[in-house]
Design an enzyme around this catalytic site. Structure first.
Site, PDB file in Angstrom:
ATOM      1  N   CYS A 104       0.852  -1.186   0.000  1.00  0.00           N
ATOM      2  CA  CYS A 104       0.000   0.000   0.000  1.00  0.00           C
ATOM      3  C   CYS A 104       0.892   1.243   0.000  1.00  0.00           C
ATOM      4  O   CYS A 104       1.939   1.268   0.642  1.00  0.00           O
ATOM      5  CB  CYS A 104      -0.951   0.124   1.185  1.00  0.00           C
TER       6      CYS A 104
ATOM      7  N   ARG B 154       3.582  -0.311  -4.941  1.00  0.00           N
ATOM      8  CA  ARG B 154       3.339  -0.866  -3.604  1.00  0.00           C
ATOM      9  C   ARG B 154       1.999  -1.590  -3.509  1.00  0.00           C
ATOM     10  O   ARG B 154       1.681  -2.177  -2.482  1.00  0.00           O
ATOM     11  CB  ARG B 154       3.369   0.259  -2.558  1.00  0.00           C
TER      12      ARG B 154
ATOM     13  N   TRP C  48      -2.883  -2.544  -1.630  1.00  0.00           N
ATOM     14  CA  TRP C  48      -2.623  -3.974  -1.820  1.00  0.00           C
ATOM     15  C   TRP C  48      -3.473  -4.656  -0.766  1.00  0.00           C
ATOM     16  O   TRP C  48      -3.227  -4.504   0.432  1.00  0.00           O
ATOM     17  CB  TRP C  48      -1.139  -4.266  -1.621  1.00  0.00           C
TER      18      TRP C  48
ATOM     19  N   ASN D 100      -1.594   1.757   5.722  1.00  0.00           N
ATOM     20  CA  ASN D 100      -0.758   0.722   5.123  1.00  0.00           C
ATOM     21  C   ASN D 100      -0.371  -0.230   6.240  1.00  0.00           C
ATOM     22  O   ASN D 100       0.189   0.197   7.242  1.00  0.00           O
ATOM     23  CB  ASN D 100       0.498   1.382   4.519  1.00  0.00           C
ATOM     24  N   GLY D 101      -0.695  -1.531   6.075  1.00  0.00           N
ATOM     25  CA  GLY D 101      -0.303  -2.497   7.109  1.00  0.00           C
ATOM     26  C   GLY D 101      -1.473  -3.360   7.534  1.00  0.00           C
ATOM     27  O   GLY D 101      -2.471  -3.484   6.812  1.00  0.00           O
TER      28      GLY D 101
ATOM     29  N   GLU E  30      16.660 -17.764  -9.603  1.00  0.00           N
ATOM     30  CA  GLU E  30      16.262 -16.385  -9.879  1.00  0.00           C
ATOM     31  C   GLU E  30      15.592 -16.290 -11.262  1.00  0.00           C
ATOM     32  O   GLU E  30      14.586 -15.605 -11.425  1.00  0.00           O
ATOM     33  CB  GLU E  30      17.493 -15.465  -9.784  1.00  0.00           C
TER      34      GLU E  30
ATOM     35  N   LYS F  32      11.746 -15.002 -11.862  1.00  0.00           N
ATOM     36  CA  LYS F  32      11.396 -13.883 -12.749  1.00  0.00           C
ATOM     37  C   LYS F  32      10.289 -14.310 -13.712  1.00  0.00           C
ATOM     38  O   LYS F  32       9.346 -13.569 -13.953  1.00  0.00           O
ATOM     39  CB  LYS F  32      12.621 -13.424 -13.565  1.00  0.00           C
TER      40      LYS F  32
ATOM     41  N   GLU G 161       6.851 -14.763 -11.864  1.00  0.00           N
ATOM     42  CA  GLU G 161       6.163 -13.556 -11.380  1.00  0.00           C
ATOM     43  C   GLU G 161       5.728 -12.650 -12.523  1.00  0.00           C
ATOM     44  O   GLU G 161       4.767 -11.892 -12.384  1.00  0.00           O
ATOM     45  CB  GLU G 161       7.009 -12.796 -10.357  1.00  0.00           C
TER      46      GLU G 161
ATOM     47  N   HIS H 276      17.060 -36.932  -9.729  1.00  0.00           N
ATOM     48  CA  HIS H 276      16.328 -37.227  -8.486  1.00  0.00           C
ATOM     49  C   HIS H 276      14.866 -36.794  -8.579  1.00  0.00           C
ATOM     50  O   HIS H 276      14.214 -36.611  -7.567  1.00  0.00           O
ATOM     51  CB  HIS H 276      17.034 -36.552  -7.303  1.00  0.00           C
TER      52      HIS H 276
ATOM     53  N   LYS I  41       5.780  -4.322  -4.398  1.00  0.00           N
ATOM     54  CA  LYS I  41       7.235  -4.296  -4.322  1.00  0.00           C
ATOM     55  C   LYS I  41       7.766  -4.391  -2.898  1.00  0.00           C
ATOM     56  O   LYS I  41       8.727  -5.068  -2.633  1.00  0.00           O
ATOM     57  CB  LYS I  41       7.779  -3.037  -4.987  1.00  0.00           C
TER      58      LYS I  41
HETATM   59  C1  F6R Z   1      11.248 -10.598  -7.109  1.00  0.00           C
HETATM   60  C2  F6R Z   1      11.252  -9.607  -6.045  1.00  0.00           C
HETATM   61  C3  F6R Z   1      11.023 -10.067  -4.658  1.00  0.00           C
HETATM   62  C4  F6R Z   1      11.902  -9.292  -3.665  1.00  0.00           C
HETATM   63  C5  F6R Z   1      11.543  -9.677  -2.233  1.00  0.00           C
HETATM   64  C6  F6R Z   1      12.455  -9.028  -1.225  1.00  0.00           C
HETATM   65  O1  F6R Z   1      11.542 -10.028  -8.342  1.00  0.00           O
HETATM   66  O2  F6R Z   1      11.414  -8.441  -6.277  1.00  0.00           O
HETATM   67  O3  F6R Z   1      11.209 -11.445  -4.536  1.00  0.00           O
HETATM   68  O4  F6R Z   1      13.238  -9.589  -3.940  1.00  0.00           O
HETATM   69  O5  F6R Z   1      10.221  -9.307  -1.973  1.00  0.00           O
HETATM   70  O6  F6R Z   1      12.385  -7.642  -1.299  1.00  0.00           O
HETATM   71  P1  F6R Z   1      13.477  -6.722  -0.614  1.00  0.00           P
HETATM   72  O7  F6R Z   1      14.767  -6.959  -1.330  1.00  0.00           O
HETATM   73  O8  F6R Z   1      12.977  -5.330  -0.783  1.00  0.00           O
HETATM   74  O9  F6R Z   1      13.569  -7.148   0.816  1.00  0.00           O
END
Ligand code: F6R
Length: 628
Positions: free
Chosen positions: A2, A27, A74, A98-99, A501, A505, A508, A524, A623
């Site tokens: 949020c 956010r 969010w 927010n929260g 990773e 990507k 998501e 395995h 994010k």
């Molecule tokens: C994936 C992504 C998330 C963040 C995770 C941690 O692309 O962005 O997996 O890496 O939410 O976020 P931070 O680094 O802000 O603690």
């Protein structure tokens, strides 16, 4: 999660708030809304969906007041619809939150017994009710907030206004960030500096259980019990241009292209070009707070850092998501270069698994935002256990940055795309620096080896530039790639976290099934997944795992899988068994992950874009994950 914005000042609050929300939309984007003063009343306009929907509604709206608040959501409590959108207005009190209010059920029950009727399913509306009831007696918004504060448990940052005090907004928090921009005759309060930098670069960071009162041009900060607090004013280093797309279709694509600079900026403060040695600059072990860090004596701090880290016998790296995968790569770097045992943990596991943290442990937390709730909790737990802590953050003055003992910075600049890209490679750069530093400190590497590692690191940004040329390849190939049923990413050693990773990507952004595996694990179980509709992405640079990785690839090929391989230079053997071969410049094993990240990101970006997905704002995500 949020985003919150509040504005008091001479500009049109609607414009300031909407442009602020645009920058905070990463956010959360389930709904958005504003409450802005008009003819002495706060007019609330809200819309489900992305901010664009609210903007359409606001096109014809005019407001003549100087004060307003806004929110991009969010969803936590209550489905994403207009009814549950913020601001929540109760008897002249309008509030954005927010929260999560954890004692929400008890508060709701109590209010219900008093005959209160609710107009949403949110926990946030309850706080508006609590304040609206108190303000009847106190006749003062600030005093009402003070009385409500002890009733709330959970993680929250809240901004509230009241019609009877139309020049006042009050902000308070426990957990998620709130930053106050101090302008000329104006104040902007927001969840992130990105919503503030076009107005002012002077900011104050609100601490937990502090209450900010903005009354006209006057900004005052108090403790929860009402003692005035003197706050330091900080200068934001990011520029307003950094938060624009600069001609790229998406922030994510811009951020992918910014990566060579991001890595250069991350490592630069810590590398002495004359001697090709690593020094850890201004980590902050000689001072007690971030405010002092700005004025630290570098020489003294370098000694304090060496003193602190010399006795460390074990490292725990703790983070979430992409930051965790960077941390996993860090484990390979630290163990091989500095010969120190490293455990790498997902923060949400670490914090609850009752980890044994022996004395002389260093807990290194990694967080782009510096606000991730689980990572923050892990940091606090490590401090309670008596460990030395360090953070690698991108957002300076974020909660994790403020609360850790030592500080290293990604220096990536603002990262706005929800999927993390440049913060990942910057972290890999910093983890290289840290490993080399510890290697020397622990006499695990020679001066000559240090020079070689530093040379390899210095070459990385230019090598990354070359790899960015794969942008065009993936733009063209995305149509074919999106037709696969699923993707299996594989790598060995330090390339294994890159496989994880790459898969993250793709999941998501493209919402496709993707798995990351250590290549040695294929037999395995995962081999059973392979048929001609499965695309295998093999990360196989020339390193000490190369031969074994190629035989794993042969096994996958024999089962009909289609193959993209990422290797080093011209590699006829790998090319011969791959449907697509992507060549990376020849680099040290320590740098390969930084180069590999780029094609993996570009693959996910272009496939998702070809599928018509909103790459910068993938569904269901936000994010900054400030709730667990
Ligand atoms: C994936 C992504 C998330 C963040 C995770 C941690 O692309 O962005 O997996 O890496 O939410 O976020 P931070 O680094 O802000 O603690």
């Amino acid at each position: 999660m949020c985003g919150i914005v509040g504005y008091y000042g001479p500009q049109d609050p609607k414009d300031v708030i909407v442009s602020g929300l645009k920058r905070l939309e990463y956010r959360g984007y389930d709904s958005a809304g504003v409450a802005i003063l008009n003819d002495g009343k706060f007019k609330v306009v809200r819309a489900p969906g992305k901010l664009g929907e609210l903007q359409k509604k606001l096109e014809t709206e005019k407001f003549n007041g100087a004060l307003g608040i806004g929110h991009t959501r969010w969803a936590t409590h209550g489905v994403p619809n207009e009814r549950n959108a913020h601001p929540h207005k109760v008897n002249g009190v309008s509030l954005v939150h927010n929260g999560i209010i954890e004692n929400y059920a008890q508060i709701k029950e109590r209010l219900r017994k008093d005959g209160v009727e609710f107009s949403s399913d949110t926990d946030s509306e309850l706080v508006a009710h609590l304040i609206a009831r108190k303000v009847k007696d106190t006749k003062d918004l600030f005093k009402a907030v003070q009385q409500v504060l002890p009733e709330l448990t959970g993680a929250y940052s809240i901004l509230v206004v009241w019609e009877d005090q139309p020049d006042t907004m009050v902000a308070f928090k426990n957990g998620p960030p709130l930053i106050i921009g101090v302008g000329e005759k104006e104040a902007v309060i927001a969840s992130d500096v990105q919503a503030i930098i076009s107005h002012t670069k002077k900011v104050m960071y609100l601490e937990d259980f502090e209450v900010a009162k903005v009354q006209g041009n006057k900004i005052e900060i108090f403790s929860a019990t009402g003692e005035p607090r003197k706050k330091e004013i900080h200068q934001i280093e990011w520029s307003a241009e950094q938060v624009e797309k600069a001609g790229f279709k998406h922030f994510m694509l811009k951020e992918i292209h910014e990566q060579p600079r991001a890595v250069a900026n991350a490592i630069a403060p810590h590398i002495r070009l004359d001697s090709k040695t690593v020094q850890l600059k201004n980590v902050g072990f000689s001072v007690n707070s971030l405010d002092e860090l700005a004025k630290v004596d570098s020489e003294k701090d370098a000694l304090a850092t060496a003193e602190k880290l010399k006795g460390i016998e074990r490292i725990f790296i703790v983070a979430c998501g992409t930051s965790n995968y960077a941390g996993m790569a860090g484990k390979y770097l630290l163990e091989r270069i500095a010969k120190i045992p490293v455990e790498c943990d997902i923060a949400s596991e670490f914090r609850y698994r009752e980890p044994v943290i022996p004395p002389r442990s260093l807990v290194l937390v990694i967080s782009q935002s510096g606000e991730t709730a689980d990572t923050l909790a892990a940091l606090r737990l490590a401090k309670q256990a008596g460990a030395t802590t360090m953070s690698i953050c991108n957002v300076r003055h974020s909660t994790i940055d403020r609360e850790s003992h030592g500080h290293l910075y990604m220096n990536s600049g603002a990262e706005i795309g929800v999927a993390s890209t440049k913060a990942f490679v910057s972290t890999l750069g910093i983890l290289n620096v840290f490993s080399i530093y510890l290697g020397r400190l622990r006499q695990a590497i020679s001066e000559q080896q240090e020079k070689e590692f530093v040379d390899a690191l210095l070459a990385a940004p230019a090598q990354m530039e070359a790899v960015l040329a794969y942008d065009r390849f993936f733009a063209e190939a995305s149509g074919r790639l999106k037709a696969f049923r699923g993707l299996l990413y594989m790598g060995r050693g330090i390339n294994f976290p890159l496989a994880l990773e790459g898969a993250l990507k793709l999941k998501e952004l493209a919402y496709m099934h993707a798995e990351g595996y250590a290549a040695g694990e294929m037999k395995h179980g995962p081999l059973a997944l392979i048929d001609e509709r499965m695309l295998i992405v093999m990360v196989a640079p020339h390193d000490n795992h190369y031969e074994k990785t190629v035989s794993n690839l042969e096994e996958a090929r024999a089962r009909g899988g289609k193959i993209i391989s990422i290797g080093t230079g011209d590699d006829p053997a790998l090319k011969g068994i791959s449907d697509f071969y992507l060549s990376l410049p020849k680099a040290s094993w320590t740098i390969n992950p930084i180069l590999e990240a780029i094609p993996l990101q570009l693959l996910a970006y272009h496939v998702a874009d070809a599928m018509g997905h909103d790459v910068d704002q993938p569904r269901n995500l936000a994010k900054s994950v400030t709730v667990e």
